[in-house]
Write an enzyme that holds these catalytic residues in place. Structure first.
Site: not given
Length: 878
Positions: A860, A698
């Site tokens: 609603h 890495q």
């Protein structure tokens, strides 16, 4: 910068209360009690930037250990009389670096006799362990530096003041002092600091000189006991304004100061503050100091640091920061020209050029002038040195070379070095800069120091990056293909391109590869496909949450995806596989790749071959922010996408963030990303060569990558074996310069057990986690945060990068705490559905209407009630 205190700490058991190591550093020096040479050398190496360290080595038997400690950077070493007489026979150990410890009248008499015999009257320091002895040494003006140890005695302000008047430095344990307000039972460190101070006779304040770390004067101010206490408590520049009271520097302007060190001049009438100045500078006019701007090397450093943050794209300085080979070539060129220069004017000019390129190299690797000067100071502390002959090619060039065998014999006999692998490793260390990670032992290091060591390498400021990226995005959005080509010409030098895209079917001539490369890609393709196929959902999720109420969830592929494949310092067909294969498996209708072309306008054949295998629609011949913008908004020739995935540098990441936050673009991204990183956990069963190779796999990605080793209960020998492997393997790599940059901000943490190791790993949340420990599979349940885990000695991170089947597009920079790596789910979206019967709606109606009523949403409520009414009246069948 003298202070009346020498603060002592025990690295094996840092105090739970009292001063932290960082706060001890404010006083300029500390005395460290050590049990052995490795412990002392580790502490000196770990705290090279913080302290001038004195070491109490009275418990050590071998005089050579004292020499090693001095060579490692100790300012002075406290020794017993037996050690002193032994070391005095070694002509290479200056007596001025030693402090003789006496604890009885008999020892004091022996020391006086030795000083008379050896004619070392004014060199060796003396430390006395009691009030009576301290009074005796206080009356002896021939002793250069005198110390009084308060071990077993009461430490009081009056006692320290009395000692200071006699020129005696008081040794005080860190746990006896505090910088906090009203911390009963411990003495205020600021009051101890001021016991020998001489205030101004009119104001009662202390004249204060403020300098940066290089000693450049920033300004003159005033301090009080209260402001000193606040400065030590907050770790910042706090002074006393004669008009406004306490002055917290930068509180309103933002030009704050980080406190480095405090002390007094030779006669105690001027306080000295050493600080790291942030922002524009110290002066209210915006200049670096009240005496004008920086000059010379300080000015060059500030300029280069600013350029690193926001160098104009395409500028020469930006090229130097991004092209390490160009910088290295210029350093070698200027060094040779300096050697050839003859006149004073020529030598000055060539030296200036060399310093410019050398400092650019340093700033690129986050190395400052302060680091360099500290390194020079440490070299001056060595008591034994090698011959320092020129190395082979350079010596031969000027006719200085000697037979290899003679050189080897000379270097060994001159330093009386042992022959063997360990000696060879030490010889190699002195021949060239050693590639070595900083080592910290968690049991003897504060949590704050551990946290700092695990900080990812700093990235450019978000503001600076955005200032560069946003105009490019806007240009591509407005001018499309023309803008994309313009930036490709500028950044990739591919001026022969007439179109920014190539479309499928891709000509076979663009995929000419060696058979072994094709076989490697095919094998990797098959394994990645197999692993991601296994992630498919067998069937839609369906749940009856209550009678007559059925909820379901089903998946659909994201229709159009853009896959960014970096170019930069490496060709990455593996990234094309990791992104393209799951997109294909998910069933995305349109797959667009983007990758910077080579200077002749072509794309690497490996990437074209992968694009062909995954069924990509096209490849955008561009990189950076321009490629991201082109896929986000679309152009005449480049298809717009719904999601952009893939790693990249800071500019690519910033561009992805910008377009994802623009609602008009209608595009999402996979995750934020930073430089690559790995964390390896190794125990006594781990193979040092394997560990080193995993770290380097890495580190070679770039100078901004970070690697971390957590070593479980490894002794100095095992740690040194890993460090030697790391140096040897790294030195043989073509990308060794990138590795050096990465290793400079990487660290080894030595911990006691796997539980502590996993706690640190989970807090760090690495992109790659490698478990090189016994029964590694049993440790996996302890993993909470990681991008991908590699289990056991036969699982290098490389297999995950290429061919095992797992995905290598992973969260970095600690985002593994919140994000997953790329997987099949990254290319699909989930849709939910609900289906209710009349009885089901009736069963839910009461709760729904009540909650709608609570929220004040009448429509609603009405949508439910109107249906219930229809049921009751029988006006709607069902």
């Amino acid at each position: 910068m003298a202070t009346p205190l020498l603060i002592t700490i025990d690295p094996a058991s840092p105090p739970a209360v009292g001063l932290t190591l960082q706060q001890v550093a404010y006083f300029g020096r500390t005395l460290v009690k050590v049990a052995n040479r490795p412990q002392a050398c580790d502490f000196l190496r770990q705290n090279v930037r913080l302290l001038d360290v004195y070491v109490d080595a009275t418990d050590l038997v071998d005089g050579e250990d004292v020499v090693d400690i001095l060579n490692a950077g100790a300012e002075r070493v406290f020794v017993s009389l037996e050690q002193l007489t032994h070391l005095s026979s070694d002509q290479e150990v200056p007596s001025s670096r030693l402090v003789a410890c006496v604890s009885s009248d008999h020892e004091w008499d022996r020391l006086k006799a030795w000083r008379a015999e050896s004619n070392e009257r004014a060199e060796v320091g003396v430390c006395a362990g009691g009030a009576g002895l301290a009074a005796m040494i206080g009356k002896d003006p021939t002793i250069q530096e005198r110390f009084k140890s308060y071990a077993g005695d009461a430490v009081t302000e009056e006692a320290i003041h009395e000692s200071a008047k006699q020129g005696i430095v008081s040794i005080v344990p860190a746990e006896a002092l505090t910088v906090e307000r009203n911390d009963g039972g411990r003495m205020a460190a600021a009051r101890m600091l001021a016991v020998c101070a001489v205030p101004d006779q009119h104001t009662g304040l202390y004249a204060t000189s403020v300098t940066d770390e290089r000693g450049v004067s920033l300004g003159l101010v005033w301090s009080s006991n209260e402001s000193m206490a606040e400065a030590l408590r907050t770790g910042t520049g706090v002074y006393q304004s004669r008009k406004r009271g306490l002055w917290y520097k930068g509180q309103s302007s933002g030009d704050v100061q980080e406190l480095v060190r405090v002390g007094w001049d030779c006669d105690g009438d001027c306080l000295c503050f050493v600080v790291k100045q942030k922002g524009r500078g110290f002066c209210h006019t915006g200049t670096a100091s009240c005496f004008g701007p920086y000059r010379g090397l300080s000015r060059l450093q500030k300029t280069l640091q600013a350029r690193k943050e926001s160098a104009p794209v395409g500028s020469y300085t930006a090229r130097l920061f991004n092209d390490s080979k160009l910088t290295a070539a210029k350093i070698m060129e200027e060094a040779e020209e300096l050697c050839q220069a003859s006149s004073q004017e020529e030598i000055a000019a060539e030296a200036a050029d060399l310093l410019y390129f050398a400092l650019t190299r340093c700033i690129a690797a986050n190395v400052s002038l302060e680091d360099i000067e500290r390194n020079l100071d440490l070299k001056s502390l060595k008591v034994k040195r090698r011959k320092g002959d020129a190395k082979g090619p350079w010596a031969e060039k000027l006719g200085l070379s000697a037979p290899k065998e003679a050189n080897e014999v000379a270097s060994i006999t001159a330093g009386n070095e042992p022959v063997g692998p360990e000696a060879a490793a030490e010889e190699d260390k002195d021949r060239s800069p050693r590639i070595e990670m900083k080592r910290l032992v968690t049991a003897s290091t504060s949590a704050a120091v551990i946290r700092d060591a695990l900080q990812r390498p700093s990235q450019r400021s978000n503001e600076a990056i955005m200032a560069l990226v946003q105009p490019i995005i806007q240009d591509v959005r407005e001018n499309g293909d023309e803008a994309v080509l313009k930036y490709t010409y500028r950044f990739e030098k591919a001026t022969s391109l007439t179109s920014p895209v190539i479309r499928a079917p891709f000509p076979p001539s663009l995929m000419q590869l060696p058979p072994e490369t094709m076989r490697a890609i095919d094998l990797s393709f098959d394994n990645i496909q197999r692993f991601h196929l296994a992630q498919r959902e067998e069937k839609p999720l369906q749940v009856e949450t209550m009678p007559g109420v059925v909820c379901s969830r089903f998946s659909r592929p994201i229709e159009r995806v853009g896959l960014y494949i970096p170019g930069g310092t490496a060709v990455l067909p593996s990234t094309a596989l990791m992104l393209g294969v799951p997109a294909m498996v998910a069933g995305c209708k349109k797959i667009v790749l983007a990758s910077p072309p080579r200077s002749d306008g072509s794309i690497t054949p490996e990437i074209v071959y992968v694009a062909h295998k995954v069924g990509a629609e096209s490849i955008v011949l561009a990189g950076g922010a321009q490629a991201v913008a082109a896929m986000a908004y679309g152009t005449k020739q480049i298809s717009k996408v719904d999601k952009i995935l893939g790693p990249g540098n800071q500019f690519v990441t910033a561009a992805k963030m910008v377009v994802s936050n623009d609602t008009s673009a209608g595009v999402s991204i996979d995750m934020p990303a930073g430089p690559s990183e790995v964390l390896v956990i190794a125990d006594q069963q781990a193979n040092p060569a394997f560990v080193a190779s995993d770290l380097l796999s890495q580190a070679e990605h770039g100078a901004d990558s970070q690697v971390v080793l957590i070593a479980i209960d490894l002794d100095d020998g095992r740690l040194r074996a890993i460090e030697n492997e790391l140096h040897a393997q790294a030195s043989a790599l073509p990308r060794v310069d990138l590795v050096r940059g990465s290793i400079q901000h990487s660290v080894t943490l030595v911990v006691k057990d796997i539980k502590e190791a996993m706690a640190l790993s989970n807090e760090y949340a690495p992109e790659h986690l490698i478990l090189q420990v016994q029964n590694a599979a049993d440790v996996v349940p302890l993993v909470q945060n990681a991008g991908s885990v590699f289990i056991g000695p036969w699982t290098p991170e490389s297999v995950g990068d290429y061919s095992a089947g797992v995905n290598h597009s992973l969260p970095t920079y600690g985002y593994a705490k919140q994000y997953s790596g790329v997987n099949l789910g990254s290319f699909i979206k989930h849709i939910t559905s609900s289906q209710l019967t009349a009885d089901g709606l009736r069963g839910l109606s009461g709760a729904v209407m009540r909650l709608a009523e609570v929220e004040g949403l009448d429509a609603h409520k009405r949508a439910v009630s109107i249906r219930i009414e229809a049921m009751d009246q029988g006006t709607f069948p069902g």
